[in-house]
Design a protein around this motif. Structure first.
Motif, PDB file in Angstrom:
ATOM      1  N   LEU A 157       0.876  -1.313  -0.071  1.00  0.00           N
ATOM      2  CA  LEU A 157       0.055  -0.120  -0.149  1.00  0.00           C
ATOM      3  C   LEU A 157       0.770   1.326   0.054  1.00  0.00           C
ATOM      4  O   LEU A 157       1.538   1.398   0.926  1.00  0.00           O
ATOM      5  N   LEU A 158       0.864   2.044  -0.940  1.00  0.00           N
ATOM      6  CA  LEU A 158       1.374   3.126  -1.086  1.00  0.00           C
ATOM      7  C   LEU A 158       0.554   4.404  -1.208  1.00  0.00           C
ATOM      8  O   LEU A 158      -0.552   4.531  -1.253  1.00  0.00           O
ATOM      9  N   GLU A 159       1.182   5.596  -0.659  1.00  0.00           N
ATOM     10  CA  GLU A 159       0.513   6.994  -0.471  1.00  0.00           C
ATOM     11  C   GLU A 159       0.591   7.463  -1.878  1.00  0.00           C
ATOM     12  O   GLU A 159      -0.107   8.650  -1.984  1.00  0.00           O
ATOM     13  N   GLN A 160       1.805   7.404  -2.537  1.00  0.00           N
ATOM     14  CA  GLN A 160       1.966   7.919  -3.832  1.00  0.00           C
ATOM     15  C   GLN A 160       2.739   7.282  -4.827  1.00  0.00           C
ATOM     16  O   GLN A 160       3.443   6.110  -4.276  1.00  0.00           O
ATOM     17  N   PRO A 161       2.647   7.558  -6.005  1.00  0.00           N
ATOM     18  CA  PRO A 161       3.395   6.612  -6.967  1.00  0.00           C
ATOM     19  C   PRO A 161       4.833   6.547  -6.717  1.00  0.00           C
ATOM     20  O   PRO A 161       5.309   7.769  -6.301  1.00  0.00           O
ATOM     21  N   GLN A 162       5.548   5.372  -6.866  1.00  0.00           N
ATOM     22  CA  GLN A 162       6.734   5.190  -6.838  1.00  0.00           C
ATOM     23  C   GLN A 162       7.466   4.928  -8.171  1.00  0.00           C
ATOM     24  O   GLN A 162       6.984   4.168  -8.971  1.00  0.00           O
ATOM     25  N   PRO A 163       8.831   4.936  -8.192  1.00  0.00           N
ATOM     26  CA  PRO A 163       9.538   4.689  -9.553  1.00  0.00           C
ATOM     27  C   PRO A 163       9.291   3.310  -9.975  1.00  0.00           C
ATOM     28  O   PRO A 163       9.375   2.420  -8.899  1.00  0.00           O
ATOM     29  N   GLU A 164       9.263   3.031 -11.177  1.00  0.00           N
ATOM     30  CA  GLU A 164       9.077   1.699 -11.772  1.00  0.00           C
ATOM     31  C   GLU A 164      10.281   0.746 -11.209  1.00  0.00           C
ATOM     32  O   GLU A 164      10.166  -0.338 -11.046  1.00  0.00           O
TER      33      GLU A 164
END
Length: 263
Positions: free
Chosen positions: A25-32
């Protein structure tokens, strides 16, 4: 920074059965590149990553070696986590934006019902690598946008297959779905699914494969609702109901681990 992480066994109500998926579960996008590193570290068929959005969640799936366009068991696991953790009320539908469009999931008693695209196979000539990799001549061979699809002559043939994974990895497709009509069991059909080109020799239970299995067997058996069993070592049950260009996939899920991923 840390992220909430769950491991869930999908398409089963027993721990250590079905198909395990990691859900991050992330709060914002992360690098691929970071997403891929996490998936490689988890070393499961798929790791799901979700990011909240106003109308639901963005959802991506990664195998240990790459991103995939569609994944059923990790979507099931993700919906299960959202309800179990209280991030979604039990009666609220889960909505995901993915590389395969909008997917939804809702609860139906102990089951989770997912709305997925139908991916029916079209008849195709089996490539030599497929024939050699399975060690048999298919009763039927087909292809959809992701996989080759093979029907074999019996459930015994399917269960005793010993594929040559190095040869199957040379097939120009995401993977190979093998199926037969079920005999002497409560299931309508059985299947196995092989994805050596994506780092998974045999997937325990493959939701997206049932997007092809559902329309195929519904037409063959003239039934609107069917129950499939994926006959891997772990095994799992998928209920299916084709509906035009969509398929309803139903399964159960159970959490086996909750923790924090250190970013």
């Amino acid at each position: 920074m840390s992220y909430e992480l769950h491991i869930v066994d999908a398409f089963t109500n027993e721990r250590f059965k079905g198909n395990p998926a990691a859900v991050c579960l992330l709060e914002q996008p992360q690098p691929e590149s970071w997403l891929q590193q996490v998936a490689s570290e988890m070393n499961l068929s798929e790791t799901a990553f979700i990011v909240p959005r106003p109308d639901g969640y963005d959802l991506r799936w990664f195998t240990p070696v790459g991103e995939v366009d569609l994944c059923g068991h990790a979507t099931l696991a993700t919906a299960h986590v959202l309800w179990e953790s209280g991030k979604l009320p039990p009666d609220q539908m889960a909505s995901f934006m993915t590389k395969s469009g909008r997917l939804t999931a809702r609860r139906d008693g102990a089951w989770i019902v997912m709305d997925f695209p139908a991916e029916p196979p079209e008849a195709a000539i089996a490539p030599e690598e497929l024939v050699q990799g399975l060690g048999l001549i298919p009763r039927y061979a087909g292809r959809n946008r992701m996989d080759y699809f093979v029907e074999v002559d019996s459930e015994e043939t399917l269960r005793t297959l010993r594929p040559d994974f190095a040869m199957l990895a040379r097939v120009e497709a995401r993977g190979v779905i093998v199926t037969s009509r079920s005999t002497g069991s409560p299931y309508d059909f059985v299947s196995r699914a092989f994805y050596p080109a994506t780092g998974i020799d045999e997937d325990p239970v493959t939701g997206s494969a049932h997007c092809a299995l559902a329309p195929y067997w519904a037409k063959r058996l003239r039934k609107d609702e069917l129950v499939g069993y994926q006959a891997s070592q772990r095994g799992g049950i998928v209920k299916v109901k084709p509906d035009g260009d969509r398929v309803y996939l139903s399964g159960q899920a159970v959490t086996v681990l909750k923790g924090q991923l250190e970013g």
